[in-house]
Design a protein around this motif. Structure first.
Motif, PDB file in Angstrom:
ATOM      1  N   SER A 327       0.831  -1.198   0.000  1.00 25.26           N
ATOM      2  CA  SER A 327       0.000   0.000   0.000  1.00 25.26           C
ATOM      3  C   SER A 327       0.866   1.249   0.000  1.00 25.26           C
ATOM      4  N   TRP A 328       0.432   2.266  -0.724  1.00 22.12           N
ATOM      5  CA  TRP A 328       1.124   3.556  -0.736  1.00 22.12           C
ATOM      6  C   TRP A 328       0.083   4.657  -0.683  1.00 22.12           C
ATOM      7  N   ASP A 329       0.183   5.516   0.340  1.00 25.77           N
ATOM      8  CA  ASP A 329      -0.767   6.613   0.526  1.00 25.77           C
ATOM      9  C   ASP A 329      -0.012   7.928   0.589  1.00 25.77           C
ATOM     10  N   ASN A 330      -0.634   8.962   0.093  1.00 31.60           N
ATOM     11  CA  ASN A 330      -0.038  10.288   0.127  1.00 31.60           C
ATOM     12  C   ASN A 330      -1.115  11.313   0.460  1.00 31.60           C
ATOM     13  N   VAL A 331      -0.781  12.218   1.384  1.00 34.74           N
ATOM     14  CA  VAL A 331      -1.687  13.300   1.758  1.00 34.74           C
ATOM     15  C   VAL A 331      -0.933  14.617   1.631  1.00 34.74           C
ATOM     16  N   PHE A 332      -1.510  15.533   0.874  1.00 30.99           N
ATOM     17  CA  PHE A 332      -0.896  16.849   0.682  1.00 30.99           C
ATOM     18  C   PHE A 332      -1.890  17.906   1.139  1.00 30.99           C
ATOM     19  N   VAL A 333      -1.479  18.724   2.117  1.00 30.22           N
ATOM     20  CA  VAL A 333      -2.351  19.760   2.665  1.00 30.22           C
ATOM     21  C   VAL A 333      -1.744  21.128   2.384  1.00 30.22           C
ATOM     22  N   GLU A 334      -2.530  22.012   1.811  1.00 33.22           N
ATOM     23  CA  GLU A 334      -2.097  23.380   1.530  1.00 33.22           C
ATOM     24  C   GLU A 334      -3.017  24.335   2.276  1.00 33.22           C
ATOM     25  N   ASN A 335      -2.456  25.115   3.185  1.00 30.96           N
ATOM     26  CA  ASN A 335      -3.275  26.056   3.933  1.00 30.96           C
ATOM     27  C   ASN A 335      -2.660  27.454   3.872  1.00 30.96           C
ATOM     28  N   ASN A 336      -3.202  28.346   4.711  1.00 37.06           N
ATOM     29  CA  ASN A 336      -2.773  29.752   4.700  1.00 37.06           C
ATOM     30  C   ASN A 336      -2.936  30.389   3.330  1.00 37.06           C
ATOM     31  N   ARG A 337      -3.990  29.970   2.634  1.00 42.04           N
ATOM     32  CA  ARG A 337      -4.346  30.579   1.360  1.00 42.04           C
ATOM     33  C   ARG A 337      -5.688  31.288   1.536  1.00 42.04           C
ATOM     34  N   GLY A 338      -5.849  32.419   0.885  1.00 43.88           N
ATOM     35  CA  GLY A 338      -7.106  33.146   0.990  1.00 43.88           C
ATOM     36  C   GLY A 338      -6.853  34.600   1.348  1.00 43.88           C
ATOM     37  N   ILE A 339      -7.728  35.162   2.147  1.00 47.33           N
ATOM     38  CA  ILE A 339      -7.643  36.570   2.535  1.00 47.33           C
ATOM     39  C   ILE A 339      -7.578  36.652   4.048  1.00 47.33           C
ATOM     40  N   ASN A 340      -6.474  37.196   4.560  1.00 50.11           N
ATOM     41  CA  ASN A 340      -6.308  37.337   6.004  1.00 50.11           C
ATOM     42  C   ASN A 340      -6.490  38.803   6.377  1.00 50.11           C
ATOM     43  N   ASP A 341      -7.656  39.124   6.912  1.00 53.10           N
ATOM     44  CA  ASP A 341      -7.951  40.492   7.350  1.00 53.10           C
ATOM     45  C   ASP A 341      -8.207  40.542   8.848  1.00 53.10           C
ATOM     46  N   LEU A 342      -7.603  39.616   9.596  1.00 53.74           N
ATOM     47  CA  LEU A 342      -7.877  39.546  11.023  1.00 53.74           C
ATOM     48  C   LEU A 342      -7.566  40.858  11.734  1.00 53.74           C
ATOM     49  N   TYR A 343      -6.533  41.541  11.273  1.00 55.99           N
ATOM     50  CA  TYR A 343      -6.126  42.763  11.957  1.00 55.99           C
ATOM     51  C   TYR A 343      -6.514  44.008  11.161  1.00 55.99           C
ATOM     52  N   ASN A 344      -7.482  43.835  10.274  1.00 60.00           N
ATOM     53  CA  ASN A 344      -7.958  44.972   9.503  1.00 60.00           C
ATOM     54  C   ASN A 344      -8.691  45.958  10.420  1.00 60.00           C
ATOM     55  N   SER A 345      -8.345  47.217  10.297  1.00 54.59           N
ATOM     56  CA  SER A 345      -8.988  48.234  11.132  1.00 54.59           C
ATOM     57  C   SER A 345     -10.409  48.480  10.663  1.00 54.59           C
ATOM     58  N   ALA A 346     -11.317  48.643  11.587  1.00 57.63           N
ATOM     59  CA  ALA A 346     -12.717  48.907  11.279  1.00 57.63           C
ATOM     60  C   ALA A 346     -13.251  49.918  12.274  1.00 57.63           C
ATOM     61  N   GLN A 347     -14.319  50.584  11.880  1.00 56.64           N
ATOM     62  CA  GLN A 347     -14.929  51.573  12.758  1.00 56.64           C
ATOM     63  C   GLN A 347     -15.778  50.879  13.811  1.00 56.64           C
ATOM     64  N   HIS A 348     -15.595  51.270  15.073  1.00 56.73           N
ATOM     65  CA  HIS A 348     -16.305  50.642  16.174  1.00 56.73           C
ATOM     66  C   HIS A 348     -17.137  51.678  16.937  1.00 56.73           C
ATOM     67  N   LYS A 349     -18.112  51.160  17.630  1.00 55.60           N
ATOM     68  CA  LYS A 349     -19.004  52.045  18.383  1.00 55.60           C
ATOM     69  C   LYS A 349     -19.519  51.330  19.621  1.00 55.60           C
ATOM     70  N   TRP A 350     -19.694  52.108  20.681  1.00 58.73           N
ATOM     71  CA  TRP A 350     -20.392  51.621  21.881  1.00 58.73           C
ATOM     72  C   TRP A 350     -21.196  52.775  22.457  1.00 58.73           C
ATOM     73  N   ILE A 351     -22.440  52.536  22.770  1.00 56.93           N
ATOM     74  CA  ILE A 351     -23.317  53.560  23.332  1.00 56.93           C
ATOM     75  C   ILE A 351     -23.612  53.192  24.761  1.00 56.93           C
ATOM     76  N   ASP A 352     -23.236  54.067  25.679  1.00 57.92           N
ATOM     77  CA  ASP A 352     -23.499  53.831  27.094  1.00 57.92           C
ATOM     78  C   ASP A 352     -24.932  54.212  27.395  1.00 57.92           C
ATOM     79  N   PRO A 353     -25.793  53.244  27.776  1.00 60.18           N
ATOM     80  CA  PRO A 353     -27.186  53.579  28.040  1.00 60.18           C
ATOM     81  C   PRO A 353     -27.343  54.387  29.318  1.00 60.18           C
TER      82      PRO A 353
END
Length: 353
Positions: A327-353
């Protein structure tokens, strides 16, 4: 266990027997060790489950957690037979936590404070007047809804349902010299996480293509060569921080459904700002994380091959045979592909009731 498209679960036959959570059974597919998640269910002819010590003893230490024997379909002598199948599945969340809305939670909070006043008189400053609590139930304007949030985080994070599809085709037949079985299978799983319109084209889901070819060659009247060739290509797309297996990564999306109170902030305000809570530094807006964190694509390619030579030795003694497998098996995994916006700045808001 997580419900993520394309993620595998946990299978146990004899219960949890050790502290490292490794209680997976020993799985053999046509006599070769393989993950059950790599096998197209439509290719399976039979499954045998061995869990008693006497039945698994022949497999040694690997059989300590039980053994699953999977046999795939094979061709039979005769004209070609073609089978085509298709099914669609409607998926919905099976179990989510029950949480009170803002109004009921604040009413119970007042009750709890009243009961502890004898021991903690200073708790009185946290009492909310009834007129204030009513603002979370009687909301007629956008300004009221944003100042007094009453968020059902389950509806904010999850769709009511999503679809999964599976299409497969196989052909089998054979002659006196060779018997064949070949199949192709396509799977698509939709994601239950809700997608907010962010203009960035993020999407989540799982797509996989499986192919298999089982061939039996009658080299002589007593010699058979079996050739099994199988492969798959799977693409899993998920929010960037939700593709790993760590509790932190998965919790970034689930934290809203379990941990965020309904009256803290809105997932997103009418001006496009994302909700945040500045008084607790580690509070995560799960809706923002899903919508703006990006999409990671993980591609997994598998190739499984095994060659088995069976020799009937009945000329020596009845019932005797020999078998050799490579038997011969092979597994190839490719990751870290796509769009990484984890640290993208965005506008935030909080309203104190």
């Amino acid at each position: 266990n997580t419900g993520r498209p394309g993620a595998s679960g946990t299978l146990t036959l004899r219960g949890q027997g050790n502290l490292d959570n490794n209680a997976n059974p020993y799985i053999l597919v046509d006599g070769v060790e393989m993950s059950l998640s790599d096998v197209n269910p439509n290719d399976i002819e039979s499954i045998s489950v061995l869990k008693d010590a006497s039945a698994t003893a022949v497999y040694g230490v690997k059989g300590a957690n039980g053994v699953i024997l999977v046999t795939t379909k094979r061709g039979t002598e005769g004209s070609a037979k073609i089978d085509v199948g298709f099914n669609a599945t409607l998926k919905s969340p099976s179990k989510l936590p029950n949480k009170y809305d803002s109004y009921d939670a604040l009413m119970f909070r007042n009750t709890a404070i009243e009961h502890e006043l004898a021991l903690r008189p200073d708790s009185w400053e946290y009492i909310r007047p009834q007129s204030f609590i009513e603002n979370y139930r009687n909301q007629t304007t956008i300004e009221q809804r944003e100042r007094y949030p009453n968020v059902d985080w389950q509806k904010a994070l999850f769709k009511d349902n999503t679809m999964s599809y599976n299409a497969n085709i196989n052909i089998s037949g054979g002659t006196k010299f060779v018997k064949y079985f070949a199949s192709a299978d396509y799977v698509h799983e939709g994601d239950l996480f809700r997608t907010y319109d962010n203009g960035r084209g993020y999407n989540s889901g799982y797509d996989r293509i499986n192919v298999r070819s089982n061939l039996d060659f009658n080299i002589t009247k007593t010699t058979v060569l079996k050739v099994n060739l199988a492969g798959s290509n799977a693409i899993r797309k998920a929010p960037w921080s939700n593709t790993g297996n760590s509790e932190w990564q998965i919790g970034q999306q689930w934290s809203g459904a379990y941990n965020i109170a309904p009256d803290v902030f809105l997932p997103q305000y009418s001006d496009g700002s994302w909700g945040m809570y500045p008084l607790v530094s580690n509070t995560t807006n799960s809706a923002e994380n899903i919508s703006l964190g990006g999409t990671m694509q993980v591609t997994t390619t598998r190739i499984n091959t095994d060659f088995t030579l069976e020799q009937d030795l009945k000329f020596i003694t009845k019932g005797l045979s020999a078998r050799a497998t490579v038997s011969w098996d092979n597994v190839f995994v490719e990751n870290n592909r796509g769009i990484n916006d984890l640290y993208n700045s965005a506008q935030h808001k909080w309203i104190d009731p």
